[in-house]
Design an enzyme around this catalytic site. Structure first.
Site, PDB file in Angstrom:
ATOM      1  CG  HIS A   1      -1.991   1.042   1.122  1.00 39.35           C
ATOM      2  ND1 HIS A   1      -1.761   2.358   1.453  1.00 39.35           N
ATOM      3  CD2 HIS A   1      -3.271   0.989   0.672  1.00 39.35           C
ATOM      4  CE1 HIS A   1      -2.866   3.058   1.235  1.00 39.35           C
ATOM      5  NE2 HIS A   1      -3.795   2.249   0.751  1.00 39.35           N
TER       6      HIS A   1
ATOM      7  CB  ILE B   1      -4.653   8.340  -0.898  1.00 42.68           C
ATOM      8  CG1 ILE B   1      -4.373   7.234  -1.919  1.00 42.68           C
ATOM      9  CG2 ILE B   1      -4.994   7.737   0.461  1.00 42.68           C
ATOM     10  CD1 ILE B   1      -3.235   6.292  -1.543  1.00 42.68           C
TER      11      ILE B   1
ATOM     12  CD  GLU C   1      -5.490   2.699  -3.016  1.00 43.99           C
ATOM     13  OE1 GLU C   1      -6.613   2.374  -2.660  1.00 43.99           O
ATOM     14  OE2 GLU C   1      -4.566   2.930  -2.217  1.00 43.99           O
TER      15      GLU C   1
HETATM   16  O1  G3P Z   1      -6.501   1.691   0.287  1.00 45.58           O
HETATM   17  C1  G3P Z   1      -7.498   2.612   0.006  1.00 45.58           C
HETATM   18  C2  G3P Z   1      -7.021   4.003   0.076  1.00 45.58           C
HETATM   19  O2  G3P Z   1      -5.688   4.256   0.030  1.00 45.58           O
HETATM   20  C3  G3P Z   1      -7.871   4.999  -0.596  1.00 45.58           C
HETATM   21  O3  G3P Z   1      -8.192   5.852   0.423  1.00 45.58           O
HETATM   22  O4  G3P Z   1      -9.587   7.402   1.643  1.00 45.58           O
HETATM   23  O5  G3P Z   1      -9.014   7.847  -0.734  1.00 45.58           O
HETATM   24  O6  G3P Z   1     -10.600   6.023  -0.164  1.00 45.58           O
HETATM   25  P1  G3P Z   1      -9.425   6.830   0.263  1.00 45.58           P
END
Ligand code: G3P
Length: 223
Positions: A94, A147, A142
């Site tokens: 991650h 994020i 991602e």
């Molecule tokens: O692993 C999921 C994450 O990194 C995405 O976070 O808060 O943008 O949905 P978020």
């Protein structure tokens, strides 16, 4: 293996999702998954796997494993231990817990030995391509800058999603691609599928929501 298209929640270390609170979210997802038929999974802290697994039908994942085998290691997360605790899979690499390439390779070897599902997180098309060379079950793209934000990757940068799907499938058609970062609602989920992804990986959209149930229902409607 985790059924697709799917919604995978990573609860991270948010205070709203520790211990029994992680279980409550897992139970909510479980209920909505059974009612709607939408495939869902939850990744929780290693300490919370055994609290959640066994009490829900949705798959429980670890958020991380270390590239080790049983033996003399202190303070690491052993793949065998997350499996023993009830996880059926794990996230690897991650953005908030990155590993070296050689360690990703070793983690993937270990989870394949243990028959654990695995979602390798990547940050762009190039790293998605590199990860595809390891033939994992899943890659989750991602972009780190999105994020935790309010704009979904599917809106902010749809090309990085479709580009990652194309690049990964070009290397190995069997690797499934998820996308995440800023995913908040059913429209974002539907768009991810339209862009060729087989679901989403998200966190704050559910964990930080006041009305988690309606958010999860909305997300499920996007599949
Ligand atoms: O692993 C999921 C994450 O990194 C995405 O976070 O808060 O943008 O949905 P978020």
């Amino acid at each position: 293996m985790l059924k697709t298209p799917t919604i995978v929640l990573n609860v991270k270390t948010y205070a709203e999702a520790i211990g029994v609170k992680a279980l409550e979210i897992a139970q909510l997802m479980d209920k909505i998954s059974q009612e709607s038929g939408a495939s869902m999974a939850i990744a929780v802290q290693a300490t919370d796997i055994s609290i959640c697994a066994g009490k829900v039908k949705i798959p429980v994942f670890a958020e991380h494993i270390d590239p080790i085998s049983p033996g003399s290691h202190t303070g690491w997360t052993l793949p065998e231990s997350v499996k023993e605790a009830g996880a059926i899979g794990t996230l690897i690499n991650h953005s908030e817990h990155r590993l070296k390439l050689a360690d990703i390779d070793l983690c993937i070897k270990r989870v394949k030995e243990l028959d654990l599902d695995h979602i390798i997180c990547t940050n762009n098309i190039s790293t998605s391509k590199a990860a595809a060379a390891f033939s994992p079950n899943f890659i989750a793209l991602e972009p780190p800058e999105l994020i935790g934000g309010d704009t979904s990757v599917t809106t902010a940068d749809p090309d990085i999603v479709s580009g990652s799907v194309a690049a990964v499938k070009d290397i190995n058609i069997n690797v499934k691609v998820l996308c995440g970062a800023g995913v908040k609602n059913g429209k974002d989920v539907a768009k991810s599928v339209e862009l060729g992804a087989e679901g989403v990986l998200l966190a704050s959209g559910i964990v930080k929501a006041k009305d988690k149930e309606s958010v999860i229902r909305d997300l499920a409607s996007g599949l």
